[in-house]
Design a protein around this motif. Structure first.
Motif, PDB file in Angstrom:
ATOM      1  N   ARG A  30       0.837  -1.202   0.000  1.00  0.00           N
ATOM      2  CA  ARG A  30       0.000   0.000   0.000  1.00  0.00           C
ATOM      3  C   ARG A  30       0.865   1.243   0.000  1.00  0.00           C
ATOM      4  NH1 ARG A  30      -4.778  -1.501  -1.911  1.00  0.00           N
ATOM      5  NH2 ARG A  30      -5.762  -3.129  -0.650  1.00  0.00           N
ATOM      6  N   ARG A  31       1.955   1.165   0.739  1.00  0.00           N
ATOM      7  CA  ARG A  31       2.855   2.311   0.824  1.00  0.00           C
ATOM      8  C   ARG A  31       4.276   1.794   0.999  1.00  0.00           C
ATOM      9  NH1 ARG A  31       1.363   4.490   5.402  1.00  0.00           N
ATOM     10  NH2 ARG A  31       3.220   4.027   6.637  1.00  0.00           N
ATOM     11  N   MET A  32       5.218   2.443   0.336  1.00  0.00           N
ATOM     12  CA  MET A  32       6.635   2.123   0.521  1.00  0.00           C
ATOM     13  C   MET A  32       7.384   3.402   0.798  1.00  0.00           C
ATOM     14  SD  MET A  32       7.649  -0.859  -2.186  1.00  0.00           S
ATOM     15  CE  MET A  32       9.097  -1.389  -1.261  1.00  0.00           C
ATOM     16  N   GLY A  33       8.480   3.271   1.497  1.00  0.00           N
ATOM     17  CA  GLY A  33       9.228   4.467   1.804  1.00  0.00           C
ATOM     18  C   GLY A  33      10.623   4.153   2.279  1.00  0.00           C
ATOM     19  N   TRP A  34      11.353   5.222   2.510  1.00  0.00           N
ATOM     20  CA  TRP A  34      12.719   5.141   3.011  1.00  0.00           C
ATOM     21  C   TRP A  34      12.826   5.957   4.287  1.00  0.00           C
ATOM     22  CZ3 TRP A  34      16.323   1.963   0.981  1.00  0.00           C
ATOM     23  CH2 TRP A  34      16.083   1.452  -0.295  1.00  0.00           C
ATOM     24  N   TYR A  35      13.547   5.392   5.240  1.00  0.00           N
ATOM     25  CA  TYR A  35      13.868   6.056   6.497  1.00  0.00           C
ATOM     26  C   TYR A  35      15.375   5.970   6.664  1.00  0.00           C
ATOM     27  CZ  TYR A  35       8.890   5.853   7.638  1.00  0.00           C
ATOM     28  OH  TYR A  35       7.520   6.003   7.620  1.00  0.00           O
ATOM     29  N   VAL A  95       4.344  -1.015   3.791  1.00  0.00           N
ATOM     30  CA  VAL A  95       3.103  -1.238   4.528  1.00  0.00           C
ATOM     31  C   VAL A  95       2.112  -1.873   3.567  1.00  0.00           C
ATOM     32  CG1 VAL A  95       1.220  -0.205   5.822  1.00  0.00           C
ATOM     33  CG2 VAL A  95       3.529   0.732   6.017  1.00  0.00           C
ATOM     34  N   GLY A  96       1.552  -2.994   3.977  1.00  0.00           N
ATOM     35  CA  GLY A  96       0.638  -3.714   3.102  1.00  0.00           C
ATOM     36  C   GLY A  96      -0.768  -3.769   3.666  1.00  0.00           C
ATOM     37  N   ASP A  97      -1.531  -4.680   3.116  1.00  0.00           N
ATOM     38  CA  ASP A  97      -2.902  -4.880   3.588  1.00  0.00           C
ATOM     39  C   ASP A  97      -2.923  -5.190   5.079  1.00  0.00           C
ATOM     40  OD1 ASP A  97      -3.991  -6.587   0.560  1.00  0.00           O
ATOM     41  OD2 ASP A  97      -3.875  -4.459   1.073  1.00  0.00           O
ATOM     42  N   TYR A  98      -3.995  -4.707   5.725  1.00  0.00           N
ATOM     43  CA  TYR A  98      -4.226  -4.970   7.155  1.00  0.00           C
ATOM     44  C   TYR A  98      -3.114  -4.388   8.028  1.00  0.00           C
ATOM     45  CZ  TYR A  98      -7.010  -8.387   4.652  1.00  0.00           C
ATOM     46  OH  TYR A  98      -7.863  -8.987   3.752  1.00  0.00           O
ATOM     47  N   GLY A  99      -2.407  -3.397   7.509  1.00  0.00           N
ATOM     48  CA  GLY A  99      -1.377  -2.736   8.296  1.00  0.00           C
ATOM     49  C   GLY A  99      -0.098  -3.515   8.480  1.00  0.00           C
ATOM     50  N   VAL A 100       0.057  -4.587   7.722  1.00  0.00           N
ATOM     51  CA  VAL A 100       1.302  -5.363   7.829  1.00  0.00           C
ATOM     52  C   VAL A 100       2.477  -4.465   7.436  1.00  0.00           C
ATOM     53  CG1 VAL A 100       2.615  -7.288   6.890  1.00  0.00           C
ATOM     54  CG2 VAL A 100       0.175  -7.556   7.382  1.00  0.00           C
ATOM     55  N   THR A 101       3.491  -4.423   8.289  1.00  0.00           N
ATOM     56  CA  THR A 101       4.641  -3.551   8.073  1.00  0.00           C
ATOM     57  C   THR A 101       5.919  -4.374   8.042  1.00  0.00           C
ATOM     58  OG1 THR A 101       3.550  -1.702   9.179  1.00  0.00           O
ATOM     59  CG2 THR A 101       5.932  -1.586   8.967  1.00  0.00           C
ATOM     60  N   ALA A 102       6.790  -4.044   7.108  1.00  0.00           N
ATOM     61  CA  ALA A 102       8.067  -4.741   6.994  1.00  0.00           C
ATOM     62  C   ALA A 102       9.181  -3.732   6.832  1.00  0.00           C
ATOM     63  CB  ALA A 102       8.040  -5.688   5.800  1.00  0.00           C
ATOM     64  N   TRP A 103      10.361  -4.115   7.310  1.00  0.00           N
ATOM     65  CA  TRP A 103      11.558  -3.289   7.196  1.00  0.00           C
ATOM     66  C   TRP A 103      12.663  -4.085   6.510  1.00  0.00           C
ATOM     67  CZ3 TRP A 103      11.750   1.791   8.595  1.00  0.00           C
ATOM     68  CH2 TRP A 103      10.724   2.274   9.414  1.00  0.00           C
TER      69      TRP A 103
END
Length: 113
Positions: A30-35, A95-103
């Protein structure tokens, strides 16, 4: 299984450029980004892309560009006019479906002459 694989970090002189890549698998994005996180500092947002819109930290606006290849499930960060204060470990986030977050595992960017 969600997996993010980063590449493209390294050593560059001030004023130089680098491009980071992050390939995602196992997640409908749903969303990708860089930190990024510099020694002794908190992790901070650099840029995100979602639904065709991008968001940038003020410190990188005009120098960094985030882009996404949906066919490859990959996000890129083109970094131009790098400054010593851009040096940090850069992390990809998805960030994917159902708020699944990966780093991602992080990739080191060093800006030094």
């Amino acid at each position: 299984q969600v997996r993010l694989v980063e590449s493209g970090g390294g050593l560059v002189q001030p004023g130089g450029s680098l491009r980071l890549s992050c390939a995602a698998s196992g997640i409908r994005i749903r969303r990708m980004g860089w930190y990024r996180q510099a020694p002794g500092q908190q992790r901070e947002l650099v840029a995100t892309t979602s639904g065709g819109s991008e968001n940038y930290a003020d410190s990188v606006k005009g120098r960094f560009t985030i882009s996404r290849d949906n066919a490859k499930n990959t996000v890129y960060l083109q970094m131009n006019s790098l400054k010593p204060e851009d040096a940090a470990v850069y992390y990809c986030n998805a960030v994917g479906d159902y708020g699944v977050t990966a780093w991602g595992q992080g990739t080191q960017v060093t800006v030094s002459s």
